[in-house]
Design a protein around this motif. Structure first.
Motif, mmCIF file in Angstrom:
data_model
loop_
_atom_site.group_PDB
_atom_site.id
_atom_site.type_symbol
_atom_site.label_atom_id
_atom_site.label_comp_id
_atom_site.label_asym_id
_atom_site.label_seq_id
_atom_site.Cartn_x
_atom_site.Cartn_y
_atom_site.Cartn_z
ATOM 1 N N SER A 443 1.070 -10.585 -6.739
ATOM 2 C CA SER A 443 0.585 -9.646 -5.719
ATOM 3 C C SER A 443 -0.872 -9.914 -5.373
ATOM 4 O O SER A 443 -1.272 -9.827 -4.204
ATOM 5 C CB SER A 443 0.756 -8.205 -6.211
ATOM 6 N N ARG A 446 -1.319 -12.976 -3.142
ATOM 7 C CA ARG A 446 -0.799 -12.774 -1.784
ATOM 8 C C ARG A 446 -1.916 -12.443 -0.802
ATOM 9 O O ARG A 446 -1.833 -12.776 0.387
ATOM 10 C CB ARG A 446 0.243 -11.653 -1.810
ATOM 11 N N GLU A 462 -5.942 -3.338 1.119
ATOM 12 C CA GLU A 462 -4.623 -3.851 1.482
ATOM 13 C C GLU A 462 -3.765 -4.077 0.238
ATOM 14 O O GLU A 462 -2.559 -3.782 0.241
ATOM 15 C CB GLU A 462 -4.769 -5.161 2.262
ATOM 16 N N TRP A 466 -0.283 -2.284 -0.767
ATOM 17 C CA TRP A 466 0.895 -3.098 -1.087
ATOM 18 C C TRP A 466 1.535 -2.629 -2.397
ATOM 19 O O TRP A 466 2.759 -2.600 -2.531
ATOM 20 C CB TRP A 466 0.479 -4.557 -1.182
ATOM 21 N N ARG A 604 8.040 -1.005 1.754
ATOM 22 C CA ARG A 604 7.699 -2.197 2.521
ATOM 23 C C ARG A 604 8.853 -2.642 3.414
ATOM 24 O O ARG A 604 8.629 -3.275 4.444
ATOM 25 C CB ARG A 604 7.295 -3.329 1.571
ATOM 26 N N CYS A 608 6.185 0.518 5.407
ATOM 27 C CA CYS A 608 5.320 1.592 4.903
ATOM 28 C C CYS A 608 5.237 2.784 5.854
ATOM 29 O O CYS A 608 4.254 3.555 5.791
ATOM 30 C CB CYS A 608 3.914 1.069 4.582
ATOM 31 N N THR A 661 8.144 -11.570 7.673
ATOM 32 C CA THR A 661 7.795 -10.510 6.728
ATOM 33 C C THR A 661 8.992 -9.617 6.431
ATOM 34 O O THR A 661 9.219 -9.218 5.280
ATOM 35 C CB THR A 661 6.639 -9.666 7.279
ATOM 36 N N CYS A 665 10.629 -9.022 2.730
ATOM 37 C CA CYS A 665 10.777 -7.689 2.136
ATOM 38 C C CYS A 665 12.228 -7.376 1.809
ATOM 39 O O CYS A 665 12.515 -6.685 0.828
ATOM 40 C CB CYS A 665 10.209 -6.627 3.083
ATOM 41 N N HIS A 696 7.789 -4.044 11.398
ATOM 42 C CA HIS A 696 6.705 -4.844 10.830
ATOM 43 C C HIS A 696 5.734 -5.328 11.909
ATOM 44 O O HIS A 696 4.551 -5.542 11.621
ATOM 45 C CB HIS A 696 7.297 -6.031 10.068
ATOM 46 N N GLU A 703 -2.323 -2.194 11.239
ATOM 47 C CA GLU A 703 -3.206 -2.695 10.196
ATOM 48 C C GLU A 703 -4.441 -3.366 10.778
ATOM 49 O O GLU A 703 -5.533 -3.284 10.197
ATOM 50 C CB GLU A 703 -2.452 -3.689 9.308
#
Length: 871
Positions: A443, A446, A462, A466, A604, A608, A661, A665, A696, A703
């Motif tokens: 994590s 990432r 971030e 996550w 995710r 979120c 993404t 997920c 996403h 974001e």
């Protein structure tokens, strides 16, 4: 039958006479009595033969010559055994007499090498025990230690002398004795270097006297039992309140030339103490690491007789490189009791600081071990290690302890050396299992950008999102402040793991409280399990909870869960009718931890978004898949940049990234595939966009807005002079006034004609803002008298600190308050800057009004009134 003492067999081995008449020569074959058990069997056999009137000729693998008589070695051996049975007291006395007559073995010459500049050799340390002379090297060391505790470099406070003596390696000099020596020298509360030198000479004499008293009371082999050299040394060190591991003792014995000695004489023990002081108790490998860590520190321009000096600020970095994060944590706790030489730190002082930290860590472990071993009821090794680690900041599960024991090959008995090895390895992995550590580092990596090894504050936010922790910019700064051990303002791997350990300890404390409050050990129902998770701020999906409980074999009652109530209280649950057996604390922790880890994974998958937001977006999106061209038309009024060709090209790239993404997920957990794309084909090749890809895509757009907002807030925090507590109070005030403004903004957006999907996206992208009228009402609530000119000045400042341009000009006629609610608002960054401006210029005499409010006992002191008060 007489019980044979162990020292008899020991003296057989070292070729000592065991009787005034009969001696045991090394050349004789005594292999049959090499142990106490063999000697007992031989004596028993001899007694049986004697009672039967037979000769003891087969006592010890005897052999006869041609005449049928026993050879001399066997005959003498039989006499020894016979005399040991008949006159054991006489034998014991004879052994003691021979021991006293034995001449002490001459030790090899002490090692004259030094581990570093200013560090004394073994011979120099031995001179303290025999000589009263103080050479130039001793004076230089005294000068360095004196300067490290001096405020002005000329004087040192008398109450600092015990710490100075501890740094100089004094062990028998107590604080009371220090005060007595000080009273003999001066009546002041401080002393100069000349008085300190006089004090040091007297302290050496007192230290020597203390060692002499200890050596008189020291018993090398208690109860005539042979004790190996390492334990002999450890026993004497315990009398000095010095804790040292067996590994270090053995290496220091070798360094002192005592590898093959028994260490049961004062001469040998003093030699070991001299070797211990010459290397500060560290092994060769540890000294090498310390030397490398010292060289990596920032160097001072001045180089004196003490050698290379490093800056005081870089001392913590050097200790961090040597011992790691937990080593530096211990030093930080000790830092407030120890002063640091501000002119520069030499390698001699660097070793002293490292030794003091190591001693503190060993003392904590030794105290925990002693407490566990002194218990009347001893428990298993795993439980004792768990008890050991709790006061050290590690609440361990059984599987974590078992993995470390198997990996390190540690086993019974529970002792200091085993405990220290276990704690060191535990700290190296921050208390996590291998799987947990690998998952956390994955994590962390990432969010690394451009090959950087560390994360900035924005990236920390971030990463927290996550992992499902969330938070604001102040929380990220607080987290970084707690674990930023190298003071570089960014988060490294080890600092991140330490942060996660601290977070897990908080979680485990919450798990324990919930476990006890809801009595999960007595009986567990589905409703009780959900309530316990809610106590830990874990709100899981119904399906997810079913998967977790089934995976760990926890049976649940045959009832269904209620639907989400849409509030922060979490899901409402209908009570279960069937009670099932309770679960252990370890099983409950495993369920709670997996639920906490799985919740962000499930979140995710829907990017979120909260459940109401997903439903609203789904309703506006329409079908499960829509063509890309239709999606562009639906998002024309959403605020996404789609007007120009290059903007639409970037939109296509963002769409492809969102598709990747969504696939990633969906592959994190195959248990839920309801929101995953139906195929791996990208939107560019298929021409359609799945709803999961759309989620996403919108999340990436939000974001980017949030990241700009965080950058503004971080810049604002650097520009204002408020403390962290004051900023937190301002955040609470801002949040309490932003709700109505957000609702008002949503109502204004509904008046504009646009596609429902654009409307939902614009509402989600609306940032929290506070209008000018709200700021005026807040100022008026604490007693500020605001005139029209003050309002105009405030609007101008709000527009200056705002991140958006408004259509209303400052010189225009003042519009109503509801227009300002939407157009003249500021975000939190601008709000902080406005508050700073109001406090600096004392706008409307607001500082005086806030002070009067705070002095009024009937009023409630709010965070706003405290923050805007005059400094």
């Amino acid at each position: 039958m007489w019980e044979i003492p162990q020292h008899i067999v020991y003296f057989f081995h070292v070729d000592v006479a065991v009787s005034p008449k009969v001696t045991v020569n090394k050349s004789w074959d005594l292999g049959a009595v090499a142990t106490v058990a063999d000697l007992r069997r031989a004596l028993k056999f001899a007694n049986e033969r004697r009672s039967q009137g037979e000769a003891s000729e087969h006592l010890l693998s005897s052999s006869k010559d041609a005449n049928g008589t026993l050879s001399r070695p066997q005959c003498d051996t039989e006499k020894v055994l016979t005399q040991a049975v008949v006159v054991p007291v006489k034998l014991h006395v004879a052994v003691q007499r021979i021991r006293k007559r034995k001449k002490p073995k001459k030790l090899v010459a002490p090692n004259t090498s030094r581990v570093g500049r200013l560090m004394p050799s073994i011979q120099e340390c031995l001179n303290k025990f025999w000589s009263d002379e103080v050479n130039s090297e001793d004076l230089l060391r005294l000068r360095v230690v004196f300067r490290s505790m001096s405020e002005d470099g000329l004087h040192v406070l008398c109450n600092c002398l015990p710490e100075l003596m501890m740094r100089s390696g004094f062990h028998t000099l107590s604080e009371e004795k220090c005060r007595e020596v000080v009273q003999q020298i001066t009546t002041f509360d401080y002393m100069d270097f000349e008085d300190f030198s006089d004090f040091s000479e007297r302290a050496i004499l007192e230290e020597r006297k203390g060692y002499q008293d200890l050596l008189k009371t020291w018993v090398p082999n208690p109860f005539d039992k042979f004790v190996e050299p390492a334990e002999q040394v450890r026993g004497f060190l315990n009398m000095l309140n010095v804790i040292c591991t067996r590994k270090n003792i053995l290496e220091i014995l070798d360094f002192a030339g005592l590898k093959d000695e028994l260490c049961n004489s004062p001469q040998e023990m003093l030699r070991f103490l001299a070797a211990y002081q010459s290397c500060e108790g560290f092994t060769k490998k540890e000294v090498s690491v310390l030397r490398s860590a010292f060289k990596s520190c920032e160097e001072r321009a001045h180089v004196g007789p003490e050698g290379r000096l490093i800056t005081p600020k870089s001392l913590s970095g050097g200790l961090l490189r040597f011992g790691g994060i937990y080593f530096l944590e211990t030093w930080r706790e000790m830092k407030y009791r120890q002063k640091i030489n501000q002119t520069g730190v030499s390698f001699y002082e660097f070793l002293i600081h490292a030794r003091r930290v190591r001693e503190t860590q060993l003392q904590l472990v030794a105290q925990a071990v002693e407490k566990i071993c002194s218990s009347d009821v001893r428990q298993g090794l795993i439980e004792e290690l768990r008890m050991l680690c709790r006061p050290l900041g590690f609440t361990l599960q059984e599987m974590e302890v078992t993995e470390i024991l198997q990996e390190q090959g540690l086993s019974e008995p529970f002792c200091l050396d085993l405990a220290w090895d276990f704690v060191c390895h535990l700290r190296s992995r921050h208390g996590f299992t291998k799987a947990e550590k690998a998952e956390l580092l994955e994590s962390f990596h990432r969010f690394q950008k451009g090959g950087e090894d560390e994360l900035s504050t924005v990236k920390i936010l971030e990463l927290m999102a996550w992992l499902g922790l969330g938070g604001c910019i102040e929380k990220a700064h607080e987290m970084l402040r707690r674990v930023d051990f190298d003071n570089n303002g960014v988060l490294g791997e080890n600092e991140f793991l330490r942060l996660m350990r601290m977070q897990k300890e908080q979680n485990l404390e919450t798990y324990t409280l919930a476990y006890c409050k809801l009595h999960l050990g007595d009986a567990v129902t589905r409703s009780r399990l959900v309530a316990a998770l809610a106590e830990c701020d874990i709100f899981t999906e119904n399906q997810l909870l079913e998967v977790i409980t089934l995976r760990h074999g926890i049976k649940t009652a045959a009832v269904t869960f209620g639907s989400f109530a849409g509030t922060s209280q979490g899901p409402s649950v209908r009570a279960a009718r069937t009670k099932l057996p309770g679960i252990s604390w370890d099983a409950w922790v495993v369920v709670a931890e997996e639920a906490r880890k799985m919740t962000p994974i499930w979140n995710r998958k829907r990017a979120c978004f909260k459940e109401p937001e997903v439903l609203e977006l789904k309703k506006a999106f329409g079908a499960e898949e829509v063509p890309v061209s239709d999606l562009l038309w639906m998002l024309l009024d959403s605020g996404l940049p789609l007007q120009h060709a290059d903007e639409r090209h970037r939109f296509q790239e963002a769409l492809a990234e969102a598709h990747r993404t969504a696939l990633d997920c969906s592959m994190e957990d195959d248990a839920n595939a309801t929101t995953a794309p139906t195929s791996c084909a990208s939107p560019r090749s298929s021409g359609t966009v799945h709803f999961a890809t759309f989620l996403h895509l919108i999340r990436s757009y939000l974001e980017s807005i949030k990241q700009k907002q965080m950058q503004r807030e971080e810049a604002a925090l650097r520009s204002v002079s408020f403390s962290a507590t004051e900023v937190a109070d301002f955040r609470a005030i801002f949040t309490s006034h932003v709700v109505s403004a957000h609702v008002q903004a949503r109502q204004e957006l509904q008046k504009e004609p646009c596609h429902p999907l654009s409307f939902v996206v614009r509402c989600l992208a609306t940032r929290p803002r506070v209008s000018c009228s709200e700021v005026i009402r807040m100022a008026a609530s604490i007693g500020a008298r605001i005139k029209m000119s003050h309002r105009s000045m405030l609007r101008k400042k709000i527009r200056e600190f705002s991140d958006e341009k408004t259509l209303i000009d400052v010189e225009d006629e003042e519009p109503p308050d509801d227009e300002f609610a939407l157009e003249d608002g500021v975000d939190f960054a601008g709000f902080l800057q406005v508050m700073q401006w109001m406090s600096d210029c004392n706008w409307c005499n607001i500082n005086t009004a806030a002070e009067e409010l705070l002095l009024n006992p009937r009023s409630v002191a709010t965070g706003f009134s405290r923050c805007v008060s005059a400094p």
